[in-house]
Design a protein around this motif. Structure first.
Motif, PDB file in Angstrom:
ATOM      1  N   VAL A   3       1.296  -2.330  -9.047  1.00  0.00           N
ATOM      2  CA  VAL A   3       1.149  -3.469  -8.139  1.00  0.00           C
ATOM      3  C   VAL A   3       0.800  -4.691  -8.973  1.00  0.00           C
ATOM      4  CG1 VAL A   3      -0.184  -4.438  -6.233  1.00  0.00           C
ATOM      5  CG2 VAL A   3       0.420  -2.028  -6.215  1.00  0.00           C
ATOM      6  N   LYS A   5       1.058  -8.277  -7.766  1.00  0.00           N
ATOM      7  CA  LYS A   5       0.317  -9.302  -7.023  1.00  0.00           C
ATOM      8  C   LYS A   5       0.536  -9.162  -5.534  1.00  0.00           C
ATOM      9  CE  LYS A   5       3.766 -12.927  -7.532  1.00  0.00           C
ATOM     10  NZ  LYS A   5       4.080 -14.242  -8.006  1.00  0.00           N
ATOM     11  N   LEU A   6      -0.398  -9.735  -4.810  1.00  0.00           N
ATOM     12  CA  LEU A   6      -0.379  -9.754  -3.356  1.00  0.00           C
ATOM     13  C   LEU A   6      -0.420 -11.215  -2.940  1.00  0.00           C
ATOM     14  CD1 LEU A   6      -0.582  -7.763  -0.903  1.00  0.00           C
ATOM     15  CD2 LEU A   6      -3.048  -8.093  -1.001  1.00  0.00           C
ATOM     16  N   GLU A  19      -2.621 -16.204  -3.685  1.00  0.00           N
ATOM     17  CA  GLU A  19      -1.985 -15.221  -4.558  1.00  0.00           C
ATOM     18  C   GLU A  19      -3.082 -14.456  -5.294  1.00  0.00           C
ATOM     19  OE1 GLU A  19       0.752 -15.957  -8.240  1.00  0.00           O
ATOM     20  OE2 GLU A  19       1.800 -16.623  -6.412  1.00  0.00           O
ATOM     21  N   LEU A  44      -3.010  -5.273   2.357  1.00  0.00           N
ATOM     22  CA  LEU A  44      -2.234  -4.291   1.603  1.00  0.00           C
ATOM     23  C   LEU A  44      -1.755  -3.162   2.513  1.00  0.00           C
ATOM     24  CD1 LEU A  44      -1.183  -3.607  -1.180  1.00  0.00           C
ATOM     25  CD2 LEU A  44      -3.338  -2.484  -1.666  1.00  0.00           C
ATOM     26  N   VAL A  80       2.475 -11.417   4.545  1.00  0.00           N
ATOM     27  CA  VAL A  80       1.944 -10.795   3.331  1.00  0.00           C
ATOM     28  C   VAL A  80       3.134 -10.302   2.518  1.00  0.00           C
ATOM     29  CG1 VAL A  80       0.533  -8.938   2.385  1.00  0.00           C
ATOM     30  CG2 VAL A  80      -0.206 -10.105   4.452  1.00  0.00           C
ATOM     31  N   LEU A  82       4.008  -8.163  -1.042  1.00  0.00           N
ATOM     32  CA  LEU A  82       3.505  -7.288  -2.106  1.00  0.00           C
ATOM     33  C   LEU A  82       4.567  -7.205  -3.197  1.00  0.00           C
ATOM     34  CD1 LEU A  82       1.372  -5.212  -3.114  1.00  0.00           C
ATOM     35  CD2 LEU A  82       2.723  -3.485  -1.910  1.00  0.00           C
TER      36      LEU A  82
END
Length: 196
Positions: A3, A5-6, A19, A44, A80, A82
């Protein structure tokens, strides 16, 4: 799979585009009460397909949309995104960078996409099934999940072990096939009644 970044916009307390980059290794989110730590884990889970509003600490799914404050107006949607590195090919896609996005509007309509291509929620769930990074996977552990692992209930622990072993994907497919077979059997019964 990693993972990277979100990205959040209008999700719960994140009114401005935010971010959150993740470094390799263990990532811990720390901060004072009320700063949005739980909202990050909710984001998430939500982008990975969580449908239960109570799991996201709300009454209905639209509760994830920023409601506004004295100084900021409420927003009309929450989004959102991901971003995941797929260099090792864990995800069944030919891309080395995978971007999964989910958006919900106040009207209740939802949009989903993988690499900016519209898709269904089922496609996102299938993509991450068996990787440990699902809405109920073991990659994001919250306080309640620790209680489940330590509890005396075999069913609670079994789910996490099955996810880690990679068999939940096949169990989901089996349940889906059984549902379809039941529908076909009901249709056959109706046809037999009509023939009689």
């Amino acid at each position: 799979m990693f993972v990277e970044k979100l990205e959040l916009f209008g999700f719960k307390s994140f009114a401005a585009r935010t971010e959150v980059p993740f470094a390799r290794g263990i990532t811990a989110i720390v901060g004072p009460n009320g700063c949005g730590k739980s909202n990050l884990s909710d984001a998430l889970r939500w982008v990975l397909g969580e449908q239960n509003a109570r799991t996201l600490r709300g009454e209905r799914i639209q509760d994830v949309i920023f409601k506004g404050t004295r100084t900021a107006k409420p927003l009309g949607f929450a989004e959102v995104v991901l971003n995941v590195s797929n260099d090792d090919g864990v995800l069944p896609l030919e891309y080395t960078q995978v971007s999964v996005a989910r958006r919900v509007f106040r009207s209740g309509e939802s949009e989903f996409s993988i690499n900016k291509v519209p898709c269904r929620l089922k496609d996102i769930r299938d993509l991450f099934a068996g990787t440990g990074l699902g809405s109920h996977g073991y990659s994001v552990i919250e306080r309640g999940m620790i209680d489940d692992v330590l509890s005396d209930k075999d069913e609670s622990r079994r789910f996490l072990f099955e996810e880690a072993a990679g068999i939940t994907k096949y169990k989901q497919r089996r349940r889906e096939s059984e549902r379809r077979l039941e529908g076909v059997e009901q249709d056959l019964t109706r046809i037999e009644d009509m023939i009689r």
